[in-house]
Design an enzyme around this catalytic site. Structure first.
Site, short mmCIF file in Angstrom:
data_model
loop_
_atom_site.label_atom_id
_atom_site.label_comp_id
_atom_site.label_asym_id
_atom_site.label_seq_id
_atom_site.Cartn_x
_atom_site.Cartn_y
_atom_site.Cartn_z
N ARG A 374 -0.99 1.31 -15.31
CA ARG A 374 -0.02 0.24 -15.05
C ARG A 374 1.21 0.37 -15.95
NH1 ARG A 374 -2.12 -4.48 -12.31
NH2 ARG A 374 -3.55 -3.57 -10.83
N ARG A 378 4.54 -5.47 -14.62
CA ARG A 378 5.29 -6.70 -14.92
C ARG A 378 5.65 -6.90 -16.38
NH1 ARG A 378 1.45 -10.52 -11.64
NH2 ARG A 378 0.11 -9.03 -12.66
N ARG A 387 11.50 -6.17 -9.05
CA ARG A 387 10.51 -6.96 -8.32
C ARG A 387 11.10 -8.27 -7.80
NH1 ARG A 387 7.33 -9.52 -5.92
NH2 ARG A 387 5.13 -9.92 -6.37
N ASP A 423 -0.36 1.23 -5.00
CA ASP A 423 -1.50 0.36 -5.31
C ASP A 423 -2.74 0.91 -4.62
OD1 ASP A 423 -2.01 -2.44 -6.59
OD2 ASP A 423 -3.22 -2.37 -4.77
N TYR A 500 -13.12 -5.14 -2.50
CA TYR A 500 -12.00 -5.97 -2.04
C TYR A 500 -12.13 -6.30 -0.56
CZ TYR A 500 -9.37 -5.65 -6.36
OH TYR A 500 -8.98 -5.78 -7.66
O1 CP3 Z 1 -0.47 2.40 -13.13
C1 CP3 Z 1 0.65 2.33 -12.61
O2 CP3 Z 1 1.70 2.11 -13.29
C2 CP3 Z 1 0.81 2.61 -11.13
C3 CP3 Z 1 0.76 1.47 -10.30
C4 CP3 Z 1 -0.56 0.75 -10.03
C5 CP3 Z 1 -0.56 -0.56 -9.53
N1 CP3 Z 1 -1.85 -0.88 -9.22
C6 CP3 Z 1 0.62 -1.38 -9.35
C7 CP3 Z 1 0.44 -2.83 -9.17
C8 CP3 Z 1 -1.88 1.20 -10.07
C9 CP3 Z 1 -2.44 2.50 -10.59
C10 CP3 Z 1 -2.67 0.16 -9.55
C11 CP3 Z 1 -4.13 0.29 -9.38
C12 CP3 Z 1 -4.88 -0.88 -8.98
N2 CP3 Z 1 -4.52 -1.88 -8.13
C13 CP3 Z 1 -6.20 -1.11 -9.34
C14 CP3 Z 1 -7.02 -0.21 -10.18
C15 CP3 Z 1 -6.66 -0.31 -11.59
C16 CP3 Z 1 -7.18 -1.53 -12.25
O3 CP3 Z 1 -6.37 -2.34 -12.69
O4 CP3 Z 1 -8.39 -1.63 -12.33
C17 CP3 Z 1 -6.63 -2.30 -8.75
C18 CP3 Z 1 -7.97 -2.97 -8.91
C19 CP3 Z 1 -5.55 -2.77 -7.97
C20 CP3 Z 1 -5.54 -3.94 -7.12
C21 CP3 Z 1 -4.48 -4.88 -7.51
N3 CP3 Z 1 -3.15 -4.70 -7.24
C22 CP3 Z 1 -4.65 -6.08 -8.18
C23 CP3 Z 1 -5.96 -6.64 -8.66
C24 CP3 Z 1 -3.38 -6.64 -8.30
C25 CP3 Z 1 -3.05 -7.98 -8.81
C26 CP3 Z 1 -3.26 -8.10 -10.26
C27 CP3 Z 1 -2.00 -7.82 -10.99
O5 CP3 Z 1 -2.05 -7.19 -12.03
O6 CP3 Z 1 -0.98 -8.31 -10.52
C28 CP3 Z 1 -2.45 -5.73 -7.75
C29 CP3 Z 1 -0.99 -5.88 -7.71
C30 CP3 Z 1 -0.24 -4.82 -8.45
N4 CP3 Z 1 -0.47 -3.49 -8.40
C31 CP3 Z 1 0.90 -5.04 -9.28
C32 CP3 Z 1 1.33 -3.79 -9.73
C33 CP3 Z 1 2.52 -3.48 -10.57
C34 CP3 Z 1 1.55 -6.36 -9.56
C35 CP3 Z 1 2.39 -6.74 -8.42
C36 CP3 Z 1 3.45 -7.75 -8.79
O7 CP3 Z 1 4.51 -7.35 -9.28
O8 CP3 Z 1 3.21 -8.95 -8.57
#
Ligand code: CP3
Length: 692
Positions: A374, A378, A387, A423, A500
């Protein structure tokens, strides 16, 4: 990019000696009480002052709280009184002395421990004839107050009064209560919007129109009030845009936190939280930026020395002719299909010699490479700014936007690999299950998959057709990074994706998922098989588009015991990994996997990702040294002081003992509130402490 900062910092130093100048440009400030002094200081540093008081302090007319406080104080009902501000202390003492007589109050204060947050409340107490028992060090935040108290008294069981200013200080109250103190707050003032909002509106207009070189925030409440006035005038977005293009100077950490919390980047925070220091530092930054813009050597034009750089410094990625990835693998049975990326191609990869790819192959490296899960997210103001313009899925669907945030994170942090912005749930889009990202609540699946009929409704699709935007983004990133930094593609592992799909979103117990596993094995196997094929296809599309490595996120697999993992998960993850093995290195990651590491290794992966709950050296010994490891700093450690972050970094490096094949990372993704400067400090610490 980073080198640019150092040059600018050095220019800052030089500018200090030579008395920096705003060069006749307009400087906005929102200070009220010291408005005159602020204007004079700005002018002394060669600026045109536009001071628009953004708050007024109104003494609470019916100050019942103050009188109750006095009664309890006189009756020896407090062990400790904390005075937070000079003006508030004066007002409080004035009100209660008028009622009970100054001698009585002085005597009562003499019997308690008086704590002054800084020199101003200490001076107000002195004027009243009381010397503060304890004066707190700079920068005078609630943290320093706590530190001073912790060093001086046992707080548990103490009765503490806090003189409050304007608004409550919940962190201090909570921290004292956590130490089992009995806390009474004594509000003295309240902050209101100024009676005349015209000057603030005018200042907002000037900022939005790009007519100012810098803006000075001298209290956190100003941030709130200015934004509130802007929103009320329908100028919120214009203001934020304007702030992105000038030097934003913040008096101290509390004010900076408020700005960051609003997604506003800070270019300047002076070493001492004083008006004079603030104005001087802002003038230095404006002068340095002017010099940079006129080509005096700075690389990026950024003036950041704290936590941000202006939007202008974000490099847009060229959008011409994005790579449209075609997926050479058939959709029907990609697992069995021939791998499109050959060993020769891999051997020819010019990025082969980068520390990250060397570490994936367990070859010696000059320093331990680091990237962060990540890393584009954010916590980063640049991300929040982009965003604010697009819904999350839209960001992912636009290759130029996804590429821009990917590249910005790499350049900002100085990490050794880029993870493509996407994602793990994107493959759910073509599945037609109604994937939504509700802000704050995480992802939501409107039509979860719970029956054979639900499963049968998921259409076949080719990742190259439905998710080609991810490949296109990878192509753009490869071009923007010019072959300097390897790119990591990624996908969710079948189990985590299934969780999910079945739960309809995030979950705590995985009740529906496990119930399917235990009661409907046919449905489970059907779904997992389907997800394995989709995931393999998706990863191969990313590799064909230019990903130099891939990570498989089995984030939630730690909810399973080893027997369930072996029976219900391992075969499917193994299929996915086998389908891409040999093409590029595969990182296999999960959390809470202390009980599963050997089984994950069995499923496959050149690198096993560790969360922070295991000792990395011990985990590696368990896994065997014929696999590389990645990890594993606790993401929450990034909220600690930099000294503590460095100490923990060293511990991890010591634990793995410099053995080739360690990639540094967090144990899970960066949390949204993480301070950017701490993330950069971590990257620097890893590079510096691991250098061989
Ligand atoms: O790592 C990186 O910088 C690359 C981008 C990336 C995102 N999600 C962007 C994202 C990666 C590698 C992920 C993986 C991801 N997504 C996982 C596996 C990693 C982990 O955290 O265990 C999972 C379970 C997800 C599913 C997911 N996507 C969730 C649970 C959420 C919401 C929670 C949160 O942190 O907001 C997302 C949304 C998401 N994916 C955001 C980002 C930057 C936030 C979106 C926003 O700006 O509102």
């Amino acid at each position: 990019m980073r080198r640019g900062w150092f040059i600018i910092l050095m220019m800052d130093r030089a500018a200090e000696r030579a008395a920096p100048s705003f060069g006749g440009r307009t400087v906005v400030a929102f200070e009220s009480r010291m408005a005159g002094e602020t204007a004079r200081l700005i002018e002394r540093y060669g600026g045109r002052a536009l001071v628009a008081p953004a708050l007024s302090e109104a003494p609470l007319a019916e100050n019942a709280a103050a009188l109750r406080f006095a009664e309890k104080l006189i009756a020896d009902g407090f062990d400790l009184v904390i005075f937070l501000t000079g003006v508030g202390t004066r007002e409080l003492l004035r009100v209660i002395a008028a009622r009970y007589g100054p001698e009585v109050i002085r005597a009562a204060l003499g019997r308690t421990l008086t704590v002054a947050r800084g020199p101003k409340p200490a001076a107000a107490l002195r004027e009243f004839g009381v010397s503060a028992g304890l004066t707190v060090a700079e920068p005078n935040t609630w943290r320093e107050i706590l530190r001073a108290l912790d060093g001086a008294v046992a707080i548990a069981g103490k009765r503490v009064a806090i003189q409050e200013y304007g608004m409550a200080n919940p962190e201090l109250t909570a921290a004292l209560e956590a130490r089992e103190a009995e806390v009474t707050t004594v509000p003295v003032y309240r902050w209101t919007l100024p009676a005349d909002r015209g000057p603030v509106r005018e200042a907002i207009r000037v900022i939005a129109a790009g007519g100012a070189a810098a803006v000075l925030f001298t209290s956190s409440q100003q941030v709130t009030n200015v934004l509130q006035i802007a929103e009320a005038a329908g100028a919120g977005a214009d203001l934020r845009r304007g702030l992105g293009g000038l030097v934003v100077a913040s008096i101290g950490p509390i004010c900076s936190a408020r700005l960051r919390g609003q997604g506003i980047g800070i270019a300047v925070e002076p070493e001492h939280p004083k008006l004079g220091h603030l104005v001087r530092a802002a003038a230095g930054a404006v002068a340095a930026r002017g010099a940079a813009a006129s080509g005096a050597g700075a690389v990026s034009g950024s003036v950041a020395d704290a936590a941000d750089y202006p939007a202008a410094a974000i490099k847009p990625v060229a959008v011409t002719n994005p790579v449209t990835a075609t997926n050479p693998v058939t959709a029907t049975n990609p697992v069995a299909a021939a791998n499109p990326v050959t060993a020769e191609q891999l051997a020819a990869n010019p990025l082969r010699a980068t520390p990250f790819l060397r570490a994936c192959r367990r070859e010696p490296v000059p320093y331990t490479p680091i990237w962060l899960m990540r890393q584009a997210g954010r916590y980063m103001p640049e991300y929040r700014r982009v965003r604010a313009r697009y819904p999350f899925i839209e960001m992912c669907r636009r290759p130029e936007v996804a590429a821009e945030v990917t590249v910005t994170a790499v350049e900002r942090l100085g990490v050794d690999a880029a993870i493509i912005f996407a994602d793990i749930l994107l493959p759910l889009l073509p599945m037609g299950v109604g994937l939504k990202y509700e802000s704050g609540d995480g992802p939501l699946i409107e039509r979860p998959v719970r029956t054979l009929r639900d499963l049968a409704q998921i259409p076949e699709f080719a990742a190259g057709e439905e998710l080609g935007f991810v490949g296109a983004a990878i192509g753009l990133v490869a071009r923007a990074l010019g072959g300097r930094t390897p790119i990591i593609g990624f996908a969710g592992a079948p189990f985590t994706l299934a969780s999910y799909l079945i739960e309809g979103g995030g979950s705590r117990q995985y009740q529906a998922t496990k119930t399917m596993m235990y009661t409907a094995p046919e449905l489970w196997d059907g779904l997992m098989g389907r997800l394995a094929r989709i995931t393999a296809d998706y990863l191969r599309m990313q590799i064909a588009a230019g990903a130099d490595a891939v990570q498989i996120f089995d984030s939630w697999v730690g909810s399973l015991g080893p027997d369930d993992y072996r029976r219900y998960v391992l075969p499917y993850t193994r299929q996915v990994i086998a389908a891409v093995r040999g093409a590029v290195p595969v990182i296999h990651f999960g959390t809470v996997t202390g009980n599963l590491l050997e089984l994950m290794r069995e499923a496959g992966g050149d690198v096993i990702g560790l969360d922070w709950r295991v000792d990395p050296g011990a985990a590696w010994a368990r896994l065997g040294y014929d696999v590389a490891i990645q990890g594993n700093l606790d993401p929450v450690a990034l909220f600690a002081e930099v000294g503590e972050i460095r100490r923990r970094t060293r511990e991890i490096l010591d634990s793995v003992g410099g053995r080739p094949g360690h990639i540094f990372n967090l144990g899970h993704g960066i949390l949204p509130e993480t301070p950017v400067d701490h993330v950069i400090a971590l990257v620097d610490a890893v590079h510096e402490l691991s250098r061989r």
